[in-house]
Design a protein around this motif. Structure first.
Motif, mmCIF file in Angstrom:
data_model
loop_
_atom_site.group_PDB
_atom_site.id
_atom_site.type_symbol
_atom_site.label_atom_id
_atom_site.label_comp_id
_atom_site.label_asym_id
_atom_site.label_seq_id
_atom_site.Cartn_x
_atom_site.Cartn_y
_atom_site.Cartn_z
ATOM 1 N N TYR A 45 31.298 14.391 68.025
ATOM 2 C CA TYR A 45 31.652 15.681 67.432
ATOM 3 C C TYR A 45 32.778 16.275 68.254
ATOM 4 O O TYR A 45 32.637 16.448 69.468
ATOM 5 N N ALA A 46 33.871 16.616 67.611
ATOM 6 C CA ALA A 46 35.012 17.203 68.306
ATOM 7 C C ALA A 46 34.875 18.719 68.459
ATOM 8 O O ALA A 46 35.426 19.293 69.386
ATOM 9 N N LEU A 47 34.144 19.348 67.557
ATOM 10 C CA LEU A 47 34.012 20.808 67.568
ATOM 11 C C LEU A 47 32.558 21.224 67.451
ATOM 12 O O LEU A 47 31.744 20.538 66.811
ATOM 13 N N ALA A 48 32.239 22.372 68.026
ATOM 14 C CA ALA A 48 30.874 22.892 67.982
ATOM 15 C C ALA A 48 30.407 23.089 66.549
ATOM 16 O O ALA A 48 29.263 22.793 66.217
ATOM 17 N N ARG A 49 31.281 23.569 65.661
ATOM 18 C CA ARG A 49 30.859 23.823 64.281
ATOM 19 C C ARG A 49 30.470 22.540 63.566
ATOM 20 O O ARG A 49 29.555 22.533 62.742
ATOM 21 N N ASP A 50 31.144 21.436 63.876
ATOM 22 C CA ASP A 50 30.779 20.145 63.276
ATOM 23 C C ASP A 50 29.404 19.704 63.768
ATOM 24 O O ASP A 50 28.583 19.211 62.998
ATOM 25 N N PHE A 51 29.176 19.865 65.055
ATOM 26 C CA PHE A 51 27.867 19.564 65.635
ATOM 27 C C PHE A 51 26.783 20.413 64.987
ATOM 28 O O PHE A 51 25.739 19.904 64.566
ATOM 29 N N LEU A 52 27.000 21.727 64.897
ATOM 30 C CA LEU A 52 25.992 22.627 64.349
ATOM 31 C C LEU A 52 25.656 22.298 62.898
ATOM 32 O O LEU A 52 24.512 22.455 62.474
ATOM 33 N N ALA A 53 26.633 21.804 62.150
ATOM 34 C CA ALA A 53 26.405 21.452 60.748
ATOM 35 C C ALA A 53 25.439 20.276 60.601
ATOM 36 O O ALA A 53 24.763 20.158 59.580
ATOM 37 N N GLU A 54 25.350 19.431 61.614
ATOM 38 C CA GLU A 54 24.501 18.240 61.537
ATOM 39 C C GLU A 54 23.331 18.251 62.516
ATOM 40 O O GLU A 54 22.496 17.340 62.488
ATOM 41 N N PHE A 55 23.233 19.229 63.374
ATOM 42 C CA PHE A 55 22.218 19.260 64.425
ATOM 43 C C PHE A 55 20.818 19.275 63.841
ATOM 44 O O PHE A 55 20.504 20.068 62.962
ATOM 45 N N ASP A 56 19.955 18.415 64.350
ATOM 46 C CA ASP A 56 18.554 18.341 63.951
ATOM 47 C C ASP A 56 17.703 18.498 65.208
ATOM 48 O O ASP A 56 17.492 17.539 65.950
ATOM 49 N N ALA A 57 17.233 19.699 65.460
ATOM 50 C CA ALA A 57 16.464 19.982 66.676
ATOM 51 C C ALA A 57 15.196 19.137 66.755
ATOM 52 O O ALA A 57 14.727 18.831 67.852
ATOM 53 N N ALA A 58 14.650 18.732 65.620
ATOM 54 C CA ALA A 58 13.421 17.934 65.620
ATOM 55 C C ALA A 58 13.640 16.531 66.179
ATOM 56 O O ALA A 58 12.699 15.898 66.638
ATOM 57 N N ARG A 59 14.869 16.041 66.146
ATOM 58 C CA ARG A 59 15.162 14.693 66.638
ATOM 59 C C ARG A 59 15.987 14.704 67.915
ATOM 60 O O ARG A 59 16.318 13.654 68.454
ATOM 61 N N ALA A 60 16.334 15.877 68.404
ATOM 62 C CA ALA A 60 17.208 15.975 69.569
ATOM 63 C C ALA A 60 16.521 15.463 70.827
ATOM 64 O O ALA A 60 15.368 15.776 71.083
ATOM 65 N N GLY A 61 17.257 14.666 71.604
ATOM 66 C CA GLY A 61 16.758 14.171 72.867
ATOM 67 C C GLY A 61 17.518 14.729 74.047
ATOM 68 O O GLY A 61 16.977 14.887 75.131
ATOM 69 N N MET A 72 34.616 27.525 70.244
ATOM 70 C CA MET A 72 33.385 27.890 70.933
ATOM 71 C C MET A 72 33.238 26.997 72.161
ATOM 72 O O MET A 72 33.282 25.775 72.043
ATOM 73 N N SER A 73 33.050 27.606 73.316
ATOM 74 C CA SER A 73 32.888 26.822 74.543
ATOM 75 C C SER A 73 31.513 26.167 74.580
ATOM 76 O O SER A 73 30.597 26.560 73.845
ATOM 77 N N GLY A 74 31.359 25.200 75.448
ATOM 78 C CA GLY A 74 30.070 24.553 75.622
ATOM 79 C C GLY A 74 28.996 25.519 76.090
ATOM 80 O O GLY A 74 27.840 25.424 75.675
ATOM 81 N N ILE A 75 29.359 26.459 76.953
ATOM 82 C CA ILE A 75 28.401 27.466 77.418
ATOM 83 C C ILE A 75 27.982 28.367 76.258
ATOM 84 O O ILE A 75 26.795 28.661 76.085
ATOM 85 N N GLU A 76 28.937 28.810 75.449
ATOM 86 C CA GLU A 76 28.600 29.641 74.285
ATOM 87 C C GLU A 76 27.691 28.879 73.325
ATOM 88 O O GLU A 76 26.721 29.443 72.794
ATOM 89 N N LEU A 77 27.985 27.612 73.113
ATOM 90 C CA LEU A 77 27.166 26.779 72.236
ATOM 91 C C LEU A 77 25.756 26.641 72.799
ATOM 92 O O LEU A 77 24.763 26.791 72.075
ATOM 93 N N LEU A 78 25.646 26.373 74.086
ATOM 94 C CA LEU A 78 24.339 26.251 74.715
ATOM 95 C C LEU A 78 23.547 27.556 74.581
ATOM 96 O O LEU A 78 22.363 27.537 74.218
ATOM 97 N N MET A 79 24.180 28.680 74.845
ATOM 98 C CA MET A 79 23.486 29.964 74.763
ATOM 99 C C MET A 79 23.064 30.278 73.325
ATOM 100 O O MET A 79 21.984 30.846 73.100
ATOM 101 N N LEU A 80 23.883 29.910 72.350
ATOM 102 C CA LEU A 80 23.520 30.087 70.944
ATOM 103 C C LEU A 80 22.263 29.292 70.624
ATOM 104 O O LEU A 80 21.321 29.801 70.003
ATOM 105 N N LEU A 81 22.226 28.032 71.056
ATOM 106 C CA LEU A 81 21.053 27.195 70.797
ATOM 107 C C LEU A 81 19.819 27.728 71.510
ATOM 108 O O LEU A 81 18.722 27.761 70.943
ATOM 109 N N ARG A 82 19.980 28.159 72.763
ATOM 110 C CA ARG A 82 18.847 28.713 73.510
ATOM 111 C C ARG A 82 18.329 29.974 72.822
ATOM 112 O O ARG A 82 17.117 30.193 72.738
ATOM 113 N N ALA A 83 19.231 30.810 72.306
ATOM 114 C CA ALA A 83 18.820 32.022 71.594
ATOM 115 C C ALA A 83 18.047 31.680 70.321
ATOM 116 O O ALA A 83 17.184 32.449 69.888
ATOM 117 N N ARG A 84 18.330 30.525 69.748
ATOM 118 C CA ARG A 84 17.615 30.055 68.553
ATOM 119 C C ARG A 84 16.328 29.323 68.910
ATOM 120 O O ARG A 84 15.642 28.818 68.037
#
Length: 136
Positions: A45-61, A72-84
């Motif tokens: 994934y080159a961009l956070a939005r592409d990752f978010l479109a396909e992210f499956d938390a149930a299968r994430a390792g 979106m920076s990696g830190i912003e992406l991480l904090m978004l996921l943690r907030a979710r």
């Protein structure tokens, strides 16, 4: 990059995914090659939005993010996921680290490695993340 790892999870699920998001194609390609050398298959994934479109938390390792990316920076992406409520283990990669980034990574419960990371240390962290039990 989504990376699939066959595991023997008693839930019957057969794939764990290591998600790697980095805007640098060479880094994505070399990371994919390294993971494949350990029998881990993936895609990038080159961009956070592409990752978010396909992210499956149930299968994430494991989550692996570059710090400095467009939109979106990696830190912003991480904090978004943690907030979710996503508690998946994470590794932050950076070519320009500083104390503030280190603090932010720790707040997101993520390891931080310099870019390019030492292959052995990188794979040690990825494998440790994949060994962690899945969270409901």
């Amino acid at each position: 990059m989504a990376v699939l790892l066959q595991d023997t999870d008693v839930s019957g699920e057969s794939e764990r995914i290591v998600y790697v998001v980095d805007d640098d194609e060479a880094v994505r390609d070399s990371t994919l090659a390294l993971l494949e050398s350990e029998d881990i298959v993936g895609r990038a994934y080159a961009l956070a939005r592409d990752f978010l479109a396909e992210f499956d938390a149930a299968r994430a390792g494991c989550l692996i993010f570059d710090v400095h990316m467009p939109e979106m920076s990696g830190i912003e992406l991480l904090m978004l996921l943690r907030a979710r409520g996503v508690a998946t283990p994470a590794i932050i990669l950076t070519g320009r680290g500083d104390a503030a980034l280190d603090v932010a990574a720790r707040q997101g419960n993520a390891a931080m490695l310099p870019k390019p990371p030492d292959d052995d240390k990188f794979m040690e962290l990825v494998k440790a993340a994949l060994r962690k039990p899945r969270l409901a």
